[in-house]
Design an enzyme around this catalytic site. Structure first.
Site, PDB file in Angstrom:
ATOM      1  N   PRO A   1      82.467   2.655  14.916  1.00 20.62           N
ATOM      2  CG  PRO A   1      81.857   0.404  14.806  1.00 20.62           C
ATOM      3  CD  PRO A   1      82.062   1.611  13.948  1.00 20.62           C
TER       4      PRO A   1
ATOM      5  CD  GLU B   1      83.688  -7.699   9.236  1.00 24.50           C
ATOM      6  OE1 GLU B   1      84.044  -7.844  10.417  1.00 24.50           O
ATOM      7  OE2 GLU B   1      82.546  -7.984   8.829  1.00 24.50           O
TER       8      GLU B   1
ATOM      9  NE  ARG C   1      70.954  22.155  17.471  1.00 26.57           N
ATOM     10  CZ  ARG C   1      70.748  22.809  18.606  1.00 26.57           C
ATOM     11  NH1 ARG C   1      71.761  22.995  19.434  1.00 26.57           N
ATOM     12  NH2 ARG C   1      69.565  23.285  18.919  1.00 26.57           N
TER      13      ARG C   1
ATOM     14  CG  ASP D   1      70.777  23.396  22.800  1.00 24.01           C
ATOM     15  OD1 ASP D   1      69.621  23.717  23.085  1.00 24.01           O
ATOM     16  OD2 ASP D   1      71.216  23.396  21.633  1.00 24.01           O
TER      17      ASP D   1
END
Length: 248
Positions: free
Chosen positions: A87, A114, A152, A167
């Site tokens: 993150p 953690e 892809r 896309d």
């Protein structure tokens, strides 16, 4: 392309890597997946890969030794791109997907607990990537997202390679609306231009609708885009249409 995945839960990837586009790309030998439980690289008889943090605090921290050994066992003549799903990483986007798609060898590190021993960040991985400002239980789901978006883009992975080019985000714009048969459903008709067979008009309509959708839903993308003369003209048309619609 070779993709290695380091995880404590290899069973999570079985269905994903054998299904849909990823499964077909594997069958065509466009990509070669290897899923490894990095617990196998622990020197502990109990397969320990984590420990309590120095300085105290809650949670457990992944130890450096198993991950370093695992990555080093995979490295060939050319050092692979080693990606830590985290993150704290850089926000993932289509531009980064296209960059990673050019690599020959990617290694994804999926952590739990953690966090990671900081030496993993500083001396082992080449990239830290986040798929959003939220926290998941582990890096596996995030790695699946990145892997899908990268595979892809490989030549031959999609039945129609123009799909990847058109896309959303690939052109810097959100994708235009799509329609298929029937031409009319419950009174809602497909736009006449799409039934006209006039290729140039269809291309113009699609560009205009991409601009419309982007300006309405993601105006921030337009600010970063280098607009062509045609785009500016179409945006002016959209603005004029909006003023007419907004009139009381």
């Amino acid at each position: 392309m070779r993709i290695d995945i380091l995880t404590l839960f290899p069973e999570m990837f079985a269905g994903v890597l054998s299904s849909s586009i990823l499964g077909k790309a594997r069958e065509k030998e466009i990509v070669d997946f290897h899923v490894t439980n990095f617990r196998d690289f622990s020197e502990s008889k109990h397969g320990t890969v984590d420990d309590t943090p120095y300085g105290g605090g809650g949670g457990m921290v992944l130890k450096p030794e198993p991950l370093f050994r695992a990555v080093e066992s995979m490295a060939g003549e050319k050092k692979p791109r080693v990606i830590l799903m985290c993150p704290q990483g850089v926000p993932y986007n289509q531009k980064l997907a296209e960059e990673l798609a050019k690599e020959e060898h990617l290694v994804f590190v999926c952590g739990h607990y953690e966090g990671y021993d900081e030496r993993i960040r500083e001396h082992l991985v080449t990239d830290e990537i986040s798929i959003g400002d939220y926290v998941l239980t582990g890096g596996e789901l995030a790695a699946m997202v990145v892997i899908d978006s990268v595979v892809r883009l490989q030549p031959g992975a999609l039945g129609n390679q123009t799909s990847a080019v058109e896309d959303s985000f690939s052109t810097g714009l959100l994708e235009y609306p799509h329609y298929t048969r029937p031409a009319e459903f419950r009174g809602w008709r497909v736009p006449d231009v799409l039934l006209s067979g006039h290729h140039a008009n269809i291309v113009k309509w699609r560009l205009k609708e991409s601009l419309r959708r982007t300006s309405e839903r993601r105006p921030d993308l337009l600010k970063r885009l280098e607009l062509t003369a045609e785009m500016k003209k179409l945006l002016a048309e959209l603005e004029a249409e909006k003023k007419i619609t907004d009139k009381p």
